[in-house]
Design an enzyme around this catalytic site. Structure first.
Site, mmCIF file in Angstrom:
data_model
loop_
_atom_site.group_PDB
_atom_site.id
_atom_site.type_symbol
_atom_site.label_atom_id
_atom_site.label_comp_id
_atom_site.label_asym_id
_atom_site.label_seq_id
_atom_site.Cartn_x
_atom_site.Cartn_y
_atom_site.Cartn_z
ATOM 1 N N ARG A 88 25.490 48.533 85.094
ATOM 2 C CA ARG A 88 25.648 49.980 85.259
ATOM 3 C C ARG A 88 24.472 50.527 86.048
ATOM 4 O O ARG A 88 23.628 51.239 85.512
ATOM 5 C CB ARG A 88 25.766 50.611 83.894
ATOM 6 C CG ARG A 88 26.839 49.924 83.105
ATOM 7 C CD ARG A 88 27.412 50.788 82.092
ATOM 8 N NE ARG A 88 28.823 50.934 82.337
ATOM 9 C CZ ARG A 88 29.605 51.675 81.584
ATOM 10 N NH1 ARG A 88 29.129 52.328 80.589
ATOM 11 N NH2 ARG A 88 30.881 51.766 81.872
ATOM 12 N N GLN A 119 28.265 51.394 91.157
ATOM 13 C CA GLN A 119 29.219 52.396 90.634
ATOM 14 C C GLN A 119 30.628 52.224 91.203
ATOM 15 O O GLN A 119 31.610 52.335 90.483
ATOM 16 C CB GLN A 119 28.720 53.806 90.938
ATOM 17 C CG GLN A 119 28.161 54.470 89.706
ATOM 18 C CD GLN A 119 27.431 55.755 89.997
ATOM 19 O OE1 GLN A 119 27.349 56.189 91.142
ATOM 20 N NE2 GLN A 119 26.884 56.356 88.971
ATOM 21 N N ASP A 161 32.790 49.552 89.377
ATOM 22 C CA ASP A 161 32.849 49.594 87.921
ATOM 23 C C ASP A 161 34.265 49.850 87.393
ATOM 24 O O ASP A 161 34.709 50.994 87.270
ATOM 25 C CB ASP A 161 31.871 50.655 87.410
ATOM 26 C CG ASP A 161 31.658 50.542 85.924
ATOM 27 O OD1 ASP A 161 32.475 49.873 85.248
ATOM 28 O OD2 ASP A 161 30.690 51.113 85.414
ATOM 29 N N SER A 200 34.620 52.008 84.169
ATOM 30 C CA SER A 200 34.598 53.461 84.376
ATOM 31 C C SER A 200 35.958 53.949 84.852
ATOM 32 O O SER A 200 36.446 54.986 84.399
ATOM 33 C CB SER A 200 33.548 53.854 85.416
ATOM 34 O OG SER A 200 32.273 53.660 84.892
ATOM 35 N N TYR A 259 23.696 53.171 77.669
ATOM 36 C CA TYR A 259 24.596 53.138 76.516
ATOM 37 C C TYR A 259 23.917 53.729 75.291
ATOM 38 O O TYR A 259 22.697 53.845 75.245
ATOM 39 C CB TYR A 259 24.982 51.691 76.194
ATOM 40 C CG TYR A 259 25.953 51.063 77.139
ATOM 41 C CD1 TYR A 259 27.276 51.470 77.185
ATOM 42 C CD2 TYR A 259 25.561 50.029 77.974
ATOM 43 C CE1 TYR A 259 28.176 50.873 78.036
ATOM 44 C CE2 TYR A 259 26.453 49.412 78.839
ATOM 45 C CZ TYR A 259 27.763 49.839 78.859
ATOM 46 O OH TYR A 259 28.651 49.254 79.707
HETATM 47 P P1 NAD Z 1 30.762 54.119 75.973
HETATM 48 O O1 NAD Z 1 32.214 53.898 76.190
HETATM 49 O O2 NAD Z 1 29.887 52.965 75.642
HETATM 50 O O3 NAD Z 1 30.585 55.226 74.808
HETATM 51 C C1 NAD Z 1 31.153 56.508 74.928
HETATM 52 C C2 NAD Z 1 30.160 57.569 74.509
HETATM 53 O O4 NAD Z 1 30.019 57.536 73.092
HETATM 54 C C3 NAD Z 1 28.764 57.430 75.089
HETATM 55 O O5 NAD Z 1 28.446 58.592 75.815
HETATM 56 C C4 NAD Z 1 27.879 57.269 73.856
HETATM 57 O O6 NAD Z 1 26.609 57.863 73.999
HETATM 58 C C5 NAD Z 1 28.700 57.966 72.789
HETATM 59 N N1 NAD Z 1 28.340 57.610 71.407
HETATM 60 C C6 NAD Z 1 28.002 56.405 70.879
HETATM 61 N N2 NAD Z 1 27.712 56.512 69.567
HETATM 62 C C7 NAD Z 1 27.890 57.819 69.234
HETATM 63 C C8 NAD Z 1 27.766 58.555 68.031
HETATM 64 N N3 NAD Z 1 27.381 57.982 66.897
HETATM 65 N N4 NAD Z 1 28.029 59.880 68.065
HETATM 66 C C9 NAD Z 1 28.419 60.493 69.207
HETATM 67 N N5 NAD Z 1 28.549 59.848 70.380
HETATM 68 C C10 NAD Z 1 28.285 58.538 70.390
HETATM 69 O O7 NAD Z 1 30.126 54.919 77.204
HETATM 70 P P2 NAD Z 1 30.476 54.832 78.743
HETATM 71 O O8 NAD Z 1 31.618 55.672 79.074
HETATM 72 O O9 NAD Z 1 30.591 53.412 79.065
HETATM 73 O O10 NAD Z 1 29.193 55.486 79.434
HETATM 74 C C11 NAD Z 1 27.863 55.261 78.989
HETATM 75 C C12 NAD Z 1 26.897 55.756 80.077
HETATM 76 O O11 NAD Z 1 26.841 54.874 81.173
HETATM 77 C C13 NAD Z 1 27.239 57.107 80.675
HETATM 78 O O12 NAD Z 1 26.048 57.830 80.882
HETATM 79 C C14 NAD Z 1 27.839 56.783 81.995
HETATM 80 O O13 NAD Z 1 27.741 57.822 82.951
HETATM 81 C C15 NAD Z 1 26.982 55.607 82.386
HETATM 82 N N6 NAD Z 1 27.639 54.759 83.386
HETATM 83 C C16 NAD Z 1 26.910 54.407 84.504
HETATM 84 C C17 NAD Z 1 27.529 53.599 85.466
HETATM 85 C C18 NAD Z 1 26.778 53.195 86.706
HETATM 86 O O14 NAD Z 1 25.724 53.734 86.965
HETATM 87 N N7 NAD Z 1 27.276 52.240 87.471
HETATM 88 C C19 NAD Z 1 28.820 53.164 85.271
HETATM 89 C C20 NAD Z 1 29.505 53.538 84.116
HETATM 90 C C21 NAD Z 1 28.891 54.346 83.174
#
Ligand code: NAD
Length: 378
Positions: A120, A125, A128, A131, A226
């Site tokens: 990530r 991006q 991914d 995503s 994460y």
């Molecule tokens: P995920 O599917 O792992 O989790 C979904 C969300 O649940 C996350 O925002 C997490 O903080 C939240 N969460 C976990 N435990 C929780 C709790 N107890 N209470 C409330 N919320 C809780 O997350 P995701 O969609 O894979 O994204 C995670 C991060 O990674 C984001 O900031 C996203 O923008 C980033 N991301 C970056 C890239 C990249 O740069 N290439 C790609 C994908 C995602």
């Protein structure tokens, strides 16, 4: 080099490359073999693959004739003997679930590129797939909730009186959660959002959601964006606030996950009992245990009048655009491994390739695969 597109099995409707993306791969200098009916679930015909420049052949001919294989899910374990050393398989691996298959692939000296393990980082991006699929899931989850809810999402002013807008509570503002906020707002709902990562606060606000903060969340920069497991005190405070907000909500879209662990349980039985009858919970974390205590993976249940949907296959339900996004992500990954002559050579000195290569030359490679499977050495 020759690339092969496999037809998926079971309830999977997506295909790794649609005809449009197949034409792009051919332009990159690759020949393409497509399995008969590969695109059927995503509404693409063999004739379209042929006119994109691919050759349509049997599954066995794809597996034995291609140097690279593109597939959404890993091929069947009993087909492994058809594969040969050095073939490169691009797939969503889910290494914990497919541990045995991966071990067989390692022994057979295949190269497996796990599309779900693309690091990530900003440069990755556009590659991914997780995503992309989370975007589909967030969108579909809200539409499903709206269609099950016996109320309107937007405020309605009509000759029959004024109807209040629905209240949607979103748990987790990752990719799926942010998409869910955007769609719920477009449909006119009032949206509240919980997340343990304060970094998402501004994004939530800019999409029109209200960020509900619980003091004292543990964040870890080393977790690669994460979330991490929270303290018992935080969990208790969060649960109290969620109980309160859930009782006022018409819809909960639950998306909170912690990689490699069970999803946090945020909505207790008692919370469901306090919700208004007719309310809907769509739990996108169902496959990792669910954010709601009453979620059943793959099922829709009704408890105290609240419908709880534990679905995790929304991307397959939107197979056409999900496949298009999948193919574009795949091509962007392929590009960083392809030289000017159209030869694909995964170079482990590249951070993205190193993170994505689950096994190659008989060795486990990706640090995340080793960590998830607890592999110290072979
Ligand atoms: P995920 O599917 O792992 O989790 C979904 C969300 O649940 C996350 O925002 C997490 O903080 C939240 N969460 C976990 N435990 C929780 C709790 N107890 N209470 C409330 N919320 C809780 O997350 P995701 O969609 O894979 O994204 C995670 C991060 O990674 C984001 O900031 C996203 O923008 C980033 N991301 C970056 C890239 C990249 O740069 N290439 C790609 C994908 C995602």
């Amino acid at each position: 080099m020759t690339a092969g597109i496999l037809r998926e099995s079971g309830s999977e409707k997506r295909v790794a490359l649609l005809p449009g993306e197949t034409a792009s791969v051919i332009k990159m200098g690759l020949k393409v073999l497509a399995e008969t009916g590969a695109g059927e679930g995503a509404f693409a015909t063999d004739a379209e693959y042929l006119s994109a420049g691919a050759t349509v052949v049997t599954r066995k001919e794809v597996i034995t004739g291609a140097d690279l294989l593109f597939t959404v899910n890993p091929p069947l374990a009993d087909e492994i003997t058809l594969f040969r050393e050095g073939q490169i398989i691009f797939t969503v691996l889910d290494p914990v679930i497919n541990r045995d298959w991966l071990e067989k692939a390692r022994i057979r000296r295949l190269t497996v590129l796990a599309l779900d393990l693309v690091p990530r980082i900003t440069r990755a991006q556009s590659m991914d797939i997780l995503s992309s699929m989370a975007t589909v899931a967030g969108y579909k989850a809200v539409l499903e909730a709206a269609s099950l809810l016996p109320r309107f999402f937007p405020m309605f002013m009509s000759a029959a009186g004024t109807i209040k807008p629905s209240r949607v509570l979103i748990l987790g503002a990752g990719v799926a959660g942010l998409q869910a906020i955007a769609v719920a707002r477009k449909l006119g709902a009032v949206v509240e959002v919980f997340d343990v990562r304060s970094a998402v606060k501004d994004e939530v606000k800019s999409l029109g959601g209200k960020f509900i903060e619980v003091e004292g969340a543990k964040e870890d920069a080393a977790a690669g964006g994460y979330a991490v497991e929270q303290s018992d005190d935080f969990k208790r405070k969060q649960q109290e606030l969620i109980q309160q907000r859930a009782a006022a909500a018409d819809v909960i879209i639950a998306t909170a996950q912690i990689p490699g662990r069970r999803a946090p349980v945020l909505v207790l039985k008692e919370t469901v009992a306090r919700m208004k009858p007719g309310s809907v919970i769509v739990d996108l974390a169902a496959s990792t245990g669910g954010n709601c205590e009453l979620t059943e993976n793959g099922r829709k249940v009704v408890v105290s009048g609240v419908t709880i949907v534990g679905k995790s296959d929304y991307p397959a339900a939107m197979s056409s655009d999900a496949s298009r996004m999948f193919g574009n992500n795949l091509i962007n990954l392929l590009k960083i491994m392809t030289d000017r002559e159209g030869n694909v050579k995964p170079d482990l000195s590249d951070e993205i390739v190193a993170g994505t290569t689950a096994v190659s030359d008989g060795e486990y490679r990706s640090p995340r695969v080793k960590q998830l499977l607890d592999i110290k050495q072979i």
